[in-house]
Design a protein around this motif. Structure first.
Motif, PDB file in Angstrom:
ATOM      1  N   LEU A 104       0.857  -1.188   0.000  1.00  0.00           N
ATOM      2  CA  LEU A 104       0.000   0.000   0.000  1.00  0.00           C
ATOM      3  C   LEU A 104       0.887   1.229   0.000  1.00  0.00           C
ATOM      4  O   LEU A 104       1.847   1.311   0.767  1.00  0.00           O
ATOM      5  CB  LEU A 104      -0.906   0.020   1.242  1.00  0.00           C
ATOM      6  CG  LEU A 104      -1.678   1.321   1.508  1.00  0.00           C
ATOM      7  CD1 LEU A 104      -2.663   1.623   0.377  1.00  0.00           C
ATOM      8  CD2 LEU A 104      -2.410   1.247   2.855  1.00  0.00           C
ATOM      9  N   PRO A 142      -3.195  -0.845  -4.185  1.00  0.00           N
ATOM     10  CA  PRO A 142      -4.029   0.215  -3.606  1.00  0.00           C
ATOM     11  C   PRO A 142      -3.248   1.481  -3.273  1.00  0.00           C
ATOM     12  O   PRO A 142      -2.043   1.449  -3.032  1.00  0.00           O
ATOM     13  CB  PRO A 142      -4.588  -0.431  -2.337  1.00  0.00           C
ATOM     14  CG  PRO A 142      -3.574  -1.467  -1.965  1.00  0.00           C
ATOM     15  CD  PRO A 142      -3.048  -1.994  -3.267  1.00  0.00           C
ATOM     16  N   MET A 178      -3.682   5.427  -1.113  1.00  0.00           N
ATOM     17  CA  MET A 178      -4.395   6.283  -0.165  1.00  0.00           C
ATOM     18  C   MET A 178      -3.841   7.686  -0.293  1.00  0.00           C
ATOM     19  O   MET A 178      -2.636   7.867  -0.495  1.00  0.00           O
ATOM     20  CB  MET A 178      -4.225   5.760   1.271  1.00  0.00           C
ATOM     21  CG  MET A 178      -4.848   6.656   2.335  1.00  0.00           C
ATOM     22  SD  MET A 178      -4.603   6.029   4.028  1.00  0.00           S
ATOM     23  CE  MET A 178      -5.708   4.628   3.973  1.00  0.00           C
ATOM     24  N   THR A 237     -14.133   6.201  -1.433  1.00  0.00           N
ATOM     25  CA  THR A 237     -13.353   5.135  -2.050  1.00  0.00           C
ATOM     26  C   THR A 237     -13.678   5.110  -3.534  1.00  0.00           C
ATOM     27  O   THR A 237     -14.705   5.615  -3.983  1.00  0.00           O
ATOM     28  CB  THR A 237     -13.668   3.758  -1.439  1.00  0.00           C
ATOM     29  OG1 THR A 237     -15.023   3.399  -1.755  1.00  0.00           O
ATOM     30  CG2 THR A 237     -13.456   3.764   0.057  1.00  0.00           C
ATOM     31  N   GLN A 291     -12.203   2.974  -7.529  1.00  0.00           N
ATOM     32  CA  GLN A 291     -11.258   2.090  -8.211  1.00  0.00           C
ATOM     33  C   GLN A 291     -10.696   2.836  -9.407  1.00  0.00           C
ATOM     34  O   GLN A 291     -11.447   3.283 -10.273  1.00  0.00           O
ATOM     35  CB  GLN A 291     -11.934   0.795  -8.671  1.00  0.00           C
ATOM     36  CG  GLN A 291     -10.946  -0.207  -9.279  1.00  0.00           C
ATOM     37  CD  GLN A 291     -11.617  -1.511  -9.662  1.00  0.00           C
ATOM     38  OE1 GLN A 291     -12.254  -1.609 -10.713  1.00  0.00           O
ATOM     39  NE2 GLN A 291     -11.481  -2.504  -8.810  1.00  0.00           N
ATOM     40  N   LYS A 336      -7.520  -0.151  -5.698  1.00  0.00           N
ATOM     41  CA  LYS A 336      -8.445   0.463  -4.746  1.00  0.00           C
ATOM     42  C   LYS A 336      -7.862   1.797  -4.288  1.00  0.00           C
ATOM     43  O   LYS A 336      -6.679   1.892  -3.977  1.00  0.00           O
ATOM     44  CB  LYS A 336      -8.659  -0.450  -3.539  1.00  0.00           C
ATOM     45  CG  LYS A 336      -9.451  -1.691  -3.831  1.00  0.00           C
ATOM     46  CD  LYS A 336      -9.975  -2.346  -2.544  1.00  0.00           C
ATOM     47  CE  LYS A 336      -8.886  -2.834  -1.641  1.00  0.00           C
ATOM     48  NZ  LYS A 336      -9.435  -3.585  -0.475  1.00  0.00           N
ATOM     49  N   PHE A 379      -8.486   5.239  -1.712  1.00  0.00           N
ATOM     50  CA  PHE A 379      -9.181   5.950  -0.636  1.00  0.00           C
ATOM     51  C   PHE A 379      -8.565   7.332  -0.555  1.00  0.00           C
ATOM     52  O   PHE A 379      -7.339   7.470  -0.482  1.00  0.00           O
ATOM     53  CB  PHE A 379      -9.015   5.239   0.703  1.00  0.00           C
ATOM     54  CG  PHE A 379      -9.501   6.062   1.879  1.00  0.00           C
ATOM     55  CD1 PHE A 379     -10.841   6.074   2.236  1.00  0.00           C
ATOM     56  CD2 PHE A 379      -8.611   6.847   2.610  1.00  0.00           C
ATOM     57  CE1 PHE A 379     -11.290   6.841   3.311  1.00  0.00           C
ATOM     58  CE2 PHE A 379      -9.045   7.616   3.685  1.00  0.00           C
ATOM     59  CZ  PHE A 379     -10.388   7.607   4.027  1.00  0.00           C
ATOM     60  N   TRP A 406      -8.595  -1.870   5.139  1.00  0.00           N
ATOM     61  CA  TRP A 406      -9.499  -2.132   4.004  1.00  0.00           C
ATOM     62  C   TRP A 406      -8.734  -2.134   2.689  1.00  0.00           C
ATOM     63  O   TRP A 406      -8.946  -3.004   1.836  1.00  0.00           O
ATOM     64  CB  TRP A 406     -10.607  -1.086   3.983  1.00  0.00           C
ATOM     65  CG  TRP A 406     -11.574  -1.255   2.851  1.00  0.00           C
ATOM     66  CD1 TRP A 406     -12.655  -2.090   2.799  1.00  0.00           C
ATOM     67  CD2 TRP A 406     -11.550  -0.562   1.595  1.00  0.00           C
ATOM     68  NE1 TRP A 406     -13.309  -1.964   1.592  1.00  0.00           N
ATOM     69  CE2 TRP A 406     -12.650  -1.025   0.836  1.00  0.00           C
ATOM     70  CE3 TRP A 406     -10.721   0.414   1.046  1.00  0.00           C
ATOM     71  CZ2 TRP A 406     -12.926  -0.549  -0.444  1.00  0.00           C
ATOM     72  CZ3 TRP A 406     -10.991   0.884  -0.228  1.00  0.00           C
ATOM     73  CH2 TRP A 406     -12.081   0.405  -0.964  1.00  0.00           C
ATOM     74  N   GLU A 407      -7.846  -1.177   2.523  1.00  0.00           N
ATOM     75  CA  GLU A 407      -7.060  -1.092   1.296  1.00  0.00           C
ATOM     76  C   GLU A 407      -6.205  -2.348   1.109  1.00  0.00           C
ATOM     77  O   GLU A 407      -5.997  -2.816  -0.012  1.00  0.00           O
ATOM     78  CB  GLU A 407      -6.149   0.137   1.354  1.00  0.00           C
ATOM     79  CG  GLU A 407      -6.871   1.474   1.283  1.00  0.00           C
ATOM     80  CD  GLU A 407      -6.822   2.068  -0.095  1.00  0.00           C
ATOM     81  OE1 GLU A 407      -7.421   1.484  -1.017  1.00  0.00           O
ATOM     82  OE2 GLU A 407      -6.171   3.114  -0.244  1.00  0.00           O
TER      83      GLU A 407
END
Length: 297
Positions: free
Chosen positions: A96, A123, A125, A236, A238, A244, A246, A271-272
């Motif tokens: 991540l 993912p 963030m 969130t 895609q 993914k 966020f 979650w990611e």
């Protein structure tokens, strides 16, 4: 992960040769355990919000209480250093990537590491000014990166412009509420339904986030300097590579003192990574980073 396994095998062979079976066994077990931990890389560099101080606190919490490995990368020589974030090559091993950037001017070879990470479909963030992470001038071949927030996170493509991406004044604050339709989303587990933050509300409507995004939190400006509308402050999505995403437009250092924001961040990281959010919250973190960087946006 392949690189981690290769390094692990090389280290194990070396230890067996010089340290004996007992040392080898202990080190193999510790190294294997470490290699299996999710690896989170924080990429920081903003002029205002002290991300180089707040993000390491989250990194330390993830390592201490949530079984993760972390690396925090920082702009040099300090947060005003727009042209160099050493160490971005570690993104190739990250599970991540967490970005808190503002108007960087990184060289192409450093952008390549971010580009490769995005195209891997892993993912991502982002916090607050990551909506305008880069600020390349007209005519620069890297200018497309000014829209990093849009193609990575579904935020407006940079600051101002046709998207009217702006905020409601540095004397304003924001009331935040969980969006009713999203109340059962794992990221919102244990997050208070209503709380107040220091961040001045960012305007992302009407075109962002994208229609296929999932808004989680809505913000309402308190004491705005202009006519204000409610705007999503976390969602969130895609992205085009299947990653993914966020993003939250929160990120003032005082926001992170709020337990609701801390839980939001820790939940979102789990979650990611495709992990269940923590069944037991480890408790409020002691985050007391002052706001004080000189430039504002």
């Amino acid at each position: 992960m392949k690189t981690q396994r290769r390094d692990f095998l090389q280290q194990a062979a070396s230890l067996l040769a010089v340290g004996g079976l007992s040392t080898w066994t202990e080190t193999v077990a510790a190294t294997a355990d470490n290699a299996n931990k999710p690896y989170v890389v924080f990429v920081t560099g903003d002029h205002e919000y002290s991300s180089e101080e707040t993000m390491p606190l989250f990194a330390a919490e993830l390592e201490k209480n949530y079984g993760m490995r972390t690396t925090v990368l920082k702009s040099v020589p300090d947060y005003n250093g727009e042209k160099d974030i050493p160490g971005l090559e570690v993104l190739k091993d990250a599970d991540l990537a967490v970005f808190f950037l503002r108007w960087r001017l990184l060289p192409q070879e450093q952008l390549n590491h971010i580009d490769n990470y995005l195209k891997s479909g892993k993912p991502v963030m982002g916090f607050r000014t990551t909506t305008h992470a880069f600020n390349y001038p007209e005519g620069d071949e890297r200018r497309r990166w000014n829209a990093f927030g849009e193609f990575a996170f579904g935020s407006p493509p940079g600051w101002g412009g046709a998207a009217k991406h702006t905020h409601y004044g540095h004397n304003s604050t924001t009331d935040v509420a969980v969006i009713t339709e999203a109340v059962k989303h794992p990221i919102l587990t244990g997050v208070e339904p209503n709380f107040h933050v220091a961040s001045w509300l960012y305007r992302v409507k009407p075109d962002y986030p994208p229609k296929n995004a999932v808004p989680l939190l809505m913000g309402k400006a308190v004491n705005p300097d202009k006519e204000a509308i409610e705007n999503p402050v976390a969602w969130t999505w895609q992205n085009q590579w299947g990653g993914k995403a966020f993003l939250t437009t929160l990120g003032h250092p005082e926001d992170f003192r709020q337990e609701a924001v801390q839980r939001l961040v820790v939940n979102a990281i789990h979650w990611e990574l495709g992990q269940p959010v923590p069944k037991r919250w480890k408790g409020k973190m002691d985050i007391n980073v002052p706001y004080g960087h000189p430039k504002k946006s």
